[in-house]
Motif scaffolding. Structure first.
Motif, short mmCIF file in Angstrom:
data_model
loop_
_atom_site.label_atom_id
_atom_site.label_comp_id
_atom_site.label_asym_id
_atom_site.label_seq_id
_atom_site.Cartn_x
_atom_site.Cartn_y
_atom_site.Cartn_z
N ARG A 210 24.46 20.29 -76.75
CA ARG A 210 23.83 21.78 -76.88
C ARG A 210 24.29 22.78 -75.77
O ARG A 210 24.48 23.66 -75.92
CB ARG A 210 22.41 21.65 -76.97
CG ARG A 210 21.71 22.94 -76.54
CD ARG A 210 21.78 24.03 -77.66
NE ARG A 210 21.13 23.63 -78.81
CZ ARG A 210 21.31 24.62 -79.93
NH1 ARG A 210 22.11 25.74 -79.81
NH2 ARG A 210 20.86 24.34 -81.13
N TYR A 211 24.37 22.05 -74.55
CA TYR A 211 24.70 22.68 -73.24
C TYR A 211 26.24 23.23 -73.54
O TYR A 211 26.62 24.59 -73.21
CB TYR A 211 24.86 21.75 -72.01
CG TYR A 211 23.45 21.06 -71.87
CD1 TYR A 211 22.23 21.54 -72.29
CD2 TYR A 211 23.57 19.98 -70.86
CE1 TYR A 211 21.07 21.00 -71.90
CE2 TYR A 211 22.22 19.40 -70.61
CZ TYR A 211 21.13 19.84 -70.91
OH TYR A 211 19.97 19.05 -70.73
N TYR A 212 27.03 22.50 -73.88
CA TYR A 212 28.58 22.86 -74.33
C TYR A 212 28.55 23.98 -75.25
O TYR A 212 29.14 25.00 -75.31
CB TYR A 212 29.52 21.74 -74.73
CG TYR A 212 29.47 20.53 -73.75
CD1 TYR A 212 30.39 20.58 -72.64
CD2 TYR A 212 28.78 19.55 -73.99
CE1 TYR A 212 30.64 19.59 -71.89
CE2 TYR A 212 28.82 18.38 -72.96
CZ TYR A 212 29.92 18.36 -72.15
OH TYR A 212 30.04 17.28 -71.09
N PHE A 213 27.72 23.74 -76.54
CA PHE A 213 27.74 24.97 -77.54
C PHE A 213 27.31 26.13 -76.96
O PHE A 213 27.90 27.29 -77.37
CB PHE A 213 27.00 24.32 -78.50
CG PHE A 213 26.82 25.25 -79.74
CD1 PHE A 213 27.96 25.48 -80.59
CD2 PHE A 213 25.77 25.90 -79.95
CE1 PHE A 213 27.56 26.36 -81.68
CE2 PHE A 213 25.54 26.77 -80.94
CZ PHE A 213 26.59 27.13 -81.98
N ASP A 214 26.34 26.26 -76.13
CA ASP A 214 25.61 27.35 -75.64
C ASP A 214 26.73 27.90 -74.66
O ASP A 214 26.96 29.26 -74.59
CB ASP A 214 24.22 27.16 -74.86
CG ASP A 214 23.18 27.01 -76.17
OD1 ASP A 214 23.49 27.01 -77.31
OD2 ASP A 214 21.98 26.70 -75.56
N GLU A 247 22.43 17.52 -83.68
CA GLU A 247 23.44 17.15 -83.11
C GLU A 247 24.81 17.08 -83.96
O GLU A 247 25.78 17.50 -83.53
CB GLU A 247 23.25 15.56 -82.57
CG GLU A 247 22.40 15.61 -81.26
CD GLU A 247 22.00 14.39 -80.62
OE1 GLU A 247 21.82 13.98 -79.51
OE2 GLU A 247 22.38 13.22 -81.53
N LEU A 248 24.57 16.50 -85.31
CA LEU A 248 25.67 16.71 -86.07
C LEU A 248 25.98 18.16 -86.39
O LEU A 248 27.12 18.36 -86.46
CB LEU A 248 25.05 15.93 -87.31
CG LEU A 248 25.11 14.37 -87.36
CD1 LEU A 248 24.34 13.62 -88.38
CD2 LEU A 248 26.44 13.85 -87.12
N GLU A 249 25.11 18.86 -86.67
CA GLU A 249 25.28 20.31 -86.78
C GLU A 249 25.96 20.94 -85.64
O GLU A 249 27.02 21.87 -86.02
CB GLU A 249 24.10 20.96 -87.32
CG GLU A 249 24.27 22.61 -87.76
CD GLU A 249 25.15 22.92 -88.81
OE1 GLU A 249 25.44 24.14 -88.94
OE2 GLU A 249 25.51 22.00 -89.55
N LEU A 250 25.44 20.84 -84.47
CA LEU A 250 26.00 21.31 -83.40
C LEU A 250 27.53 20.95 -83.41
O LEU A 250 28.41 21.75 -82.85
CB LEU A 250 25.35 20.78 -82.12
CG LEU A 250 24.05 21.66 -81.66
CD1 LEU A 250 23.38 21.07 -80.58
CD2 LEU A 250 24.27 23.14 -81.65
#
Length: 263
Positions: A210-214, A247-250
């Protein structure tokens, strides 16, 4: 910016969990059940873990750890629903537990973070004025969490989201701040601060996708292709073990975003 703040809806199935009565366990039973709840949470059995934490709270209203953990789980679960009524129910409960923990110890990183997270979640399902008021309140609790523990990755991550939101208020939101909340801070938030906070979150926990995605979304909103691509590549290079649907969706979204830039 909308994609950064939007939660990923997933079907959430409520499961029952039978436990021995707390009064039959005595004080030592609190520790036993706290350990059991922790293990369940580590196994991604959040519903069962929450049932244990709430049983502890029912028997011991001042159990700090159970209050903090129950608050975090309600915030997590609320984000899994698509309708606001269920979200509000979970987020309001999360805030109530967090407030009780904060009254017990206002200097602990856990109670401060629980307060910040519950407020940020409630802000998403509140009207414009209430949303901005809650977002504004969140900052002091994040500061408190990081003052107590400057390696608190989740607090850094939420602070990054806070900076990004505040750095990119639209005209109507700025007007609301000036009229209803007494104006903006003397030194406004910046995207640079948002990036720094996100990088601190990654530094302290490089295994949270999530951190990387954001962070990638912040770069995308800034039209910084290089920063976005580099962040997504770092995420993919971690080869993280993905356990949950979130997590899979991210991971899927990260791959799609990266492919779009590379094509």
């Amino acid at each position: 910016m909308r994609i950064l703040l939007k939660a990923i809806p997933i079907l959430f199935i409520m499961l029952g969990f039978l436990l021995r009565p707390m009064d039959a366990l005595g004080d030592s039973g609190h520790d036993v059940l706290l350990k059991k709840a922790y293990e369940l949470k580590e196994q991604y059995k959040e519903t069962e873990a929450l049932a244990v934490y709430e049983q502890i709270i029912a028997a011991d209203e001042s159990n700090f750890e159970a209050l903090c953990q129950a608050s975090l789980l309600h915030s997590l679960m609320g984000n899994r629903f698509s309708d606001d009524s269920r979200k509000i129910t979970h987020f309001s409960t999360a805030k109530a537990y967090a407030q009780r923990a904060y009254l017990l110890d206002s200097t602990d990183a856990r109670s401060n973070y629980a307060m910040a997270l519950s407020l940020s979640c409630l802000a998403m399902v509140s009207g414009p004025k209430q949303r901005l008021a809650m977002i504004s309140q969140t900052k002091s609790y994040l500061d408190g969490a990081l003052e107590a523990d400057d390696k608190h990755a989740d607090a850094w991550h939420l602070l990054g989201r806070w900076y990004f939101k505040m750095a990119n208020l639209n005209f109507a939101e700025i007007t609301t701040y000036k009229v209803m909340l007494g104006g903006l801070a003397d030194r406004p938030a910046t995207n640079k601060e948002a990036i720094f906070a996100m990088e601190m979150a990654i530094l302290n926990n490089p295994n949270n996708l999530r951190y990387y995605f954001d962070l990638a979304n912040i770069y995308q909103e800034m039209k910084n292709k290089e920063g976005c691509v580099e962040t997504l590549r770092r995420a993919m290079a971690q080869n993280l073990d993905l356990h949950t649907k979130e997590e899979l969706e991210l991971s899927r979204r990260c791959k799609i975003m990266l492919e779009a830039y590379q094509n």
